[in-house]
Write an enzyme that holds these catalytic residues in place. Structure first.
Site, PDB file in Angstrom:
ATOM      1  N   LYS A 166      28.928  63.576  70.951  1.00  0.00           N
ATOM      2  CA  LYS A 166      29.275  62.625  69.905  1.00  0.00           C
ATOM      3  C   LYS A 166      30.226  61.536  70.381  1.00  0.00           C
ATOM      4  CE  LYS A 166      32.088  63.942  66.539  1.00  0.00           C
ATOM      5  NZ  LYS A 166      32.560  64.317  65.212  1.00  0.00           N
ATOM      6  N   ASP A 167      31.033  61.883  71.357  1.00  0.00           N
ATOM      7  CA  ASP A 167      32.137  60.993  71.743  1.00  0.00           C
ATOM      8  C   ASP A 167      31.817  60.086  72.917  1.00  0.00           C
ATOM      9  OD1 ASP A 167      33.718  62.037  69.766  1.00  0.00           O
ATOM     10  OD2 ASP A 167      34.531  63.614  71.056  1.00  0.00           O
TER      11      ASP A 167
ATOM     12  N   ARG B 181      31.457  56.776  59.208  1.00  0.00           N
ATOM     13  CA  ARG B 181      30.231  57.448  58.790  1.00  0.00           C
ATOM     14  C   ARG B 181      30.509  58.431  57.646  1.00  0.00           C
ATOM     15  NH1 ARG B 181      28.516  62.409  59.786  1.00  0.00           N
ATOM     16  NH2 ARG B 181      30.281  62.751  61.151  1.00  0.00           N
ATOM     17  N   ARG B 182      31.567  59.235  57.806  1.00  0.00           N
ATOM     18  CA  ARG B 182      31.898  60.194  56.741  1.00  0.00           C
ATOM     19  C   ARG B 182      32.396  59.470  55.500  1.00  0.00           C
ATOM     20  NH1 ARG B 182      34.767  63.841  61.326  1.00  0.00           N
ATOM     21  NH2 ARG B 182      32.902  64.984  61.957  1.00  0.00           N
TER      22      ARG B 182
ATOM     23  N   ARG C   5      43.741  60.837  61.968  1.00  0.00           N
ATOM     24  CA  ARG C   5      43.388  60.894  63.389  1.00  0.00           C
ATOM     25  C   ARG C   5      44.064  62.073  64.049  1.00  0.00           C
ATOM     26  NH1 ARG C   5      43.301  56.228  67.517  1.00  0.00           N
ATOM     27  NH2 ARG C   5      42.357  57.973  68.602  1.00  0.00           N
TER      28      ARG C   5
ATOM     29  N   ARG D 219      44.926  67.519  62.840  1.00  0.00           N
ATOM     30  CA  ARG D 219      44.339  67.187  61.539  1.00  0.00           C
ATOM     31  C   ARG D 219      44.555  68.307  60.539  1.00  0.00           C
ATOM     32  NH1 ARG D 219      38.544  64.346  63.046  1.00  0.00           N
ATOM     33  NH2 ARG D 219      39.145  63.756  65.149  1.00  0.00           N
TER      34      ARG D 219
ATOM     35  N   CYS E 189      31.380  51.636  68.941  1.00  0.00           N
ATOM     36  CA  CYS E 189      32.385  52.686  68.808  1.00  0.00           C
ATOM     37  C   CYS E 189      32.549  53.194  67.390  1.00  0.00           C
ATOM     38  CB  CYS E 189      33.702  52.170  69.347  1.00  0.00           C
ATOM     39  SG  CYS E 189      33.704  50.407  69.646  1.00  0.00           S
TER      40      CYS E 189
HETATM   41  N1  PBG Z   1      35.634  62.850  67.139  1.00  0.00           N
HETATM   42  C1  PBG Z   1      36.302  64.019  67.609  1.00  0.00           C
HETATM   43  C2  PBG Z   1      35.380  65.149  67.866  1.00  0.00           C
HETATM   44  N2  PBG Z   1      34.536  65.147  68.916  1.00  0.00           N
HETATM   45  C3  PBG Z   1      33.824  66.306  68.892  1.00  0.00           C
HETATM   46  C4  PBG Z   1      34.243  67.050  67.836  1.00  0.00           C
HETATM   47  C5  PBG Z   1      33.751  68.400  67.548  1.00  0.00           C
HETATM   48  C6  PBG Z   1      32.322  68.521  67.161  1.00  0.00           C
HETATM   49  C7  PBG Z   1      31.303  68.122  68.142  1.00  0.00           C
HETATM   50  O1  PBG Z   1      31.205  68.720  69.229  1.00  0.00           O
HETATM   51  O2  PBG Z   1      30.527  67.230  67.815  1.00  0.00           O
HETATM   52  C8  PBG Z   1      35.240  66.326  67.166  1.00  0.00           C
HETATM   53  C9  PBG Z   1      36.006  66.719  65.988  1.00  0.00           C
HETATM   54  C10 PBG Z   1      35.519  66.185  64.684  1.00  0.00           C
HETATM   55  O3  PBG Z   1      34.773  65.214  64.596  1.00  0.00           O
HETATM   56  O4  PBG Z   1      35.916  66.772  63.666  1.00  0.00           O
END
Ligand code: PBG
Length: 314
Positions: free
Chosen positions: A88-89, A136-137, A154, A160, A247
């Site tokens: 995801k990142d 997105r959320r 953040r 969090r 991003c």
């Molecule tokens: N943006 C941060 C992030 N990057 C990956 C995860 C964990 C879940 C994953 O592996 O996608 C998270 C935490 C979140 O979004 O709550």
């Protein structure tokens, strides 16, 4: 048959230092050893610019690439061999000479509702304060409940949760995968369905990056690739690439496999949730990438470009 064993290879994993990143690196370490018991696998924890600058919106400081640049420099310098990332990142494109050489089996891909007072999004009172920094959320929450107050949140998973526990929010939304991996499944009050919150590209999947010029390493790492996950994430990322979804943009992309078919659902919205474009395309597994592009094209036809450009995603 040769009697001399090849020299034992040492694989050094560059990783960020957060609990989740360390968990993922240790997971890959264990998986590598499971497949190749003769290897020696070490961790090289590093802090990245993205981890140090916590008070500025990511989009302003250079986006997702900031979390992995130091890891790539370590690989370039020969201090590390592979880097482990949450899919995801990481940006769609890698710097020259680097590539993604395995995607491990996906954990729960959905968002999770976490609260100390309420059981579900539906059960939140009018005007409840919900923490998330993900556009997105935010977009999808607002589309479902326009009375909710969305407040920035953040930091890593533990930070969090600490902010929630300190009473700064009525509830927060996190990725289920992060909580599960860190042994906090019991904090999840509700798994948020893909209908309410379409997950982010690659959410819940871990990928392995290394240099493209080390064939032996690439072969070792390939043993950890999970074909179904890799195909799903390929479709999701192809959609993102076509949209040039940089991003911080409200984009969801989520693929599932049914037999020989892959169904990809995509979403582009505005942060206020007032506009939400959705598309889905199903096709043969081998067309994963084309399906991603097809969903992106449908979203563009519906006006995604205007939304993305208005968010400064150029
Ligand atoms: N943006 C941060 C992030 N990057 C990956 C995860 C964990 C879940 C994953 O592996 O996608 C998270 C935490 C979140 O979004 O709550």
């Amino acid at each position: 048959m040769s009697t001399t064993k090849p020299a034992q290879r040492v694989i050094r994993i560059a990783t960020r230092k957060s609990d989740l990143a360390m968990w993922q690196a240790k997971y890959v370490q264990a998986e590598l050893l499971k497949h190749h018991p003769d290897l020696s696998v070490e961790l090289l924890p590093m802090s990245t610019q993205g981890d140090r600058i916590l008070d500025t919106p990511l989009a302003k400081i250079g986006g997702k690439g900031l979390f992995i640049k130091e890891l790539e420099i370590a690989m370039q310098n020969g201090e590390a061999d592979i880097a482990v990332h949450s899919m995801k990142d990481i940006p769609v494109a890698f710097p020259d000479g680097f590539g993604l050489h395995a995607i491990c089996e996906r954990e729960n891909p959905f968002d999770a509702f976490v609260s100390n007072s309420f059981e579900s999004i539906e059960a939140l009172p009018q005007g409840a304060v919900v923490g998330t920094s993900s556009l997105r959320r935010q977009c999808q929450l607002r589309a479902f409940r326009d009375d909710l107050v969305i407040k920035d949140l953040r930091g890593n998973v533990n930070t969090r949760l600490a902010k929630l526990d300190a009473g700064q929010y009525d509830a927060i939304i996190l990725a289920a995968a992060g909580l599960i991996r860190l042994g906090m499944r019991d904090r999840i009050k509700q798994e948020v369905s893909a209908d309410l919150s379409l997950p982010a590209v690659g959410q819940g999947a871990v990928g392995i990056e290394c240099r493209n010029d080390d064939a032996e390493l690439i072969e070792l790492v390939a043993a950890l690739n999970h074909t179904a996950t890799a195909t799903r994430v390929k479709a999701e990322r192809a959609m993102n690439a076509k949209l040039e979804g940089g991003c911080q943009v409200p984009i969801g992309s989520y693929a599932v496999i049914n037999g020989n078919l892959l169904l990809l659902r995509g979403l582009v919205g505005t942060p206020d949730g007032k506009t939400m474009l959705k598309s889905q395309v199903e096709g043969p597994l081998i067309d994963a990438e084309k399906i991603g592009q097809a969903v992106a094209n449908e979203l563009l036809t519906k006006g995604a470009r205007e939304i993305l450009d208005s968010l400064g995603n150029d």
